[in-house]
Design an enzyme around this catalytic site. Structure first.
Site, PDB file in Angstrom:
ATOM      1  N   ALA A 113      -3.137 -45.624 -48.613  1.00 53.01           N
ATOM      2  CA  ALA A 113      -2.641 -44.452 -49.340  1.00 53.01           C
ATOM      3  C   ALA A 113      -1.881 -44.912 -50.574  1.00 53.01           C
ATOM      4  CB  ALA A 113      -1.721 -43.629 -48.440  1.00 53.01           C
ATOM      5  N   LYS A 114      -1.644 -43.948 -51.453  1.00 49.00           N
ATOM      6  CA  LYS A 114      -0.967 -44.208 -52.723  1.00 49.00           C
ATOM      7  C   LYS A 114       0.323 -45.014 -52.555  1.00 49.00           C
ATOM      8  CE  LYS A 114      -1.407 -41.053 -56.569  1.00 49.00           C
ATOM      9  NZ  LYS A 114      -1.381 -39.638 -56.828  1.00 49.00           N
ATOM     10  N   ARG A 115       1.084 -44.624 -51.518  1.00 49.27           N
ATOM     11  CA  ARG A 115       2.388 -45.288 -51.360  1.00 49.27           C
ATOM     12  C   ARG A 115       2.260 -46.787 -51.103  1.00 49.27           C
ATOM     13  NH1 ARG A 115       2.643 -45.751 -45.723  1.00 49.27           N
ATOM     14  NH2 ARG A 115       1.126 -44.316 -44.818  1.00 49.27           N
TER      15      ARG A 115
END
Ligand code: GLU
Length: 307
Positions: free
Chosen positions: A242-244
């Site tokens: 994911a982006k994080r």
């Protein structure tokens, strides 16, 4: 010459494709092209509230940038609503659908009680046989119902080309949402059949949707494609990428797209780390039997924001 049949990639334009999505697309492309099947691109854009035209544009650009191509024009689910509506009508005409007024919270509550062979979180059948008076009351409440399939606790088994035998008891899942939008599990089946898709290669996170989809295909008398659920790329902490996690999209990375393709190929054992590759070269090397079974964790160093 193409063999009859097709593979496909079917992204939802609700965000950017991350490296894991790109790797899945690469595997779907390699699988189809190596079998001389057509390869189709289908944009799954039914969820108007979450879809953004910008994401569609970027997703297709990113796929092209790493060297993937597809046959014919891009299909968009938003332009194919009549097909899904006709399928829903055909199920409804046979008494296979019922209205469901449950809220998410009600389902969560009811689904936490034990309910036989159904998997955890499955719909427990609250609205399946509402007495007429209760149904009238629910209809009068103004809440538009979702439509659920009377799955009859059918057990569906299939052979996944990657993961082997798999099966589940299918719950009464939603085929049309309360907002009138055809559900993914219905649309995907109608499309795969209408487009002549014979092999589905997609992320292992969708494995649990397959028994539902095979039941829809059976009830609609549609041909069933083969399935291969391919391993996901995970973040360094073992959760879904994911982006994080850092620089997970093509655009967030400093390398050229061809280098990203090389890095993805390296995670699949199709290239040495740092080796320059092209899709055509990967096609020569590709052996579906050697696609890894296990998800791959991306190292933190790989994901440091660059550029
Ligand atoms: N649109 C779905 C997704 O992006 C994939 C559908 C499929 O491959 O069956 O998760």
């Amino acid at each position: 010459m193409s063999a009859p049949g097709a593979g496909r990639f079917a992204p939802s334009p609700t965000g950017s494709l991350h490296l894991g999505n790109l790797r899945t697309a690469l595997l779907a492309w390699l699988s189809a092209r190596s079998a001389r099947l057509r390869f189709l691109m289908r944009v799954e854009d039914l969820d108007e509230g979450r879809v953004r035209p910008r994401f569609e544009r970027e997703q297709l650009e990113d796929l092209r940038a790493i060297g993937l191509d597809w046959d014919g024009p891009v299909a968009r689910q938003s332009e194919r609503r009549e097909l899904y509506d006709a399928a829903i009508e055909s199920l409804a005409d046979r008494g296979l659908l019922y209205e469901c007024f449950c809220t998410r919270a009600e389902i969560r509550e009811a689904a936490s009680a034990p309910h036989g062979p159904l998997a955890e979180g499955a719909y427990p059948g609250t609205c399946r046989a509402l007495p007429a008076a209760r149904l009238r009351e629910r209809r009068a409440s103004g809440r538009t119902p979702a439509l659920r399939l009377r799955a009859g606790a059918a057990r569906i088994d299939f052979e996944d080309r990657r993961l082997g035998p798999h099966g589940a008891v299918v719950d009464d899942f939603v085929v049309r949402r309360g907002d009138g939008v055809p559900a993914y599990n219905l649309a995907v089946v109608v499309d795969d059949a209408a487009q002549g898709v014979t092999e589905v290669v997609r992320g292992a996170d969708l494995l649990e949707t397959t028994p539902r989809q095979l039941l829809v295909a059976r009830l609609l008398g549609l041909a069933r494609p083969t399935h291969a659920h391919v391993p996901l790329l995970l973040g360094p902490d073992g959760s879904r990428l994911a982006k994080r996690h850092g620089a997970v999209t093509l655009r967030a990375r400093a390398e050229a797209p061809a280098e990203v393709l090389g890095a993805l190929a390296a995670t699949l054992g199709l290239a040495d780390v740092g080796e320059p590759v092209t899709p055509a070269l990967l096609l020569v090397r590709f052996d579906p039997a050697r696609v890894p079974r296990e998800a791959t964790r991306v190292s933190p160093a790989t994901l440091e924001a660059e550029g």
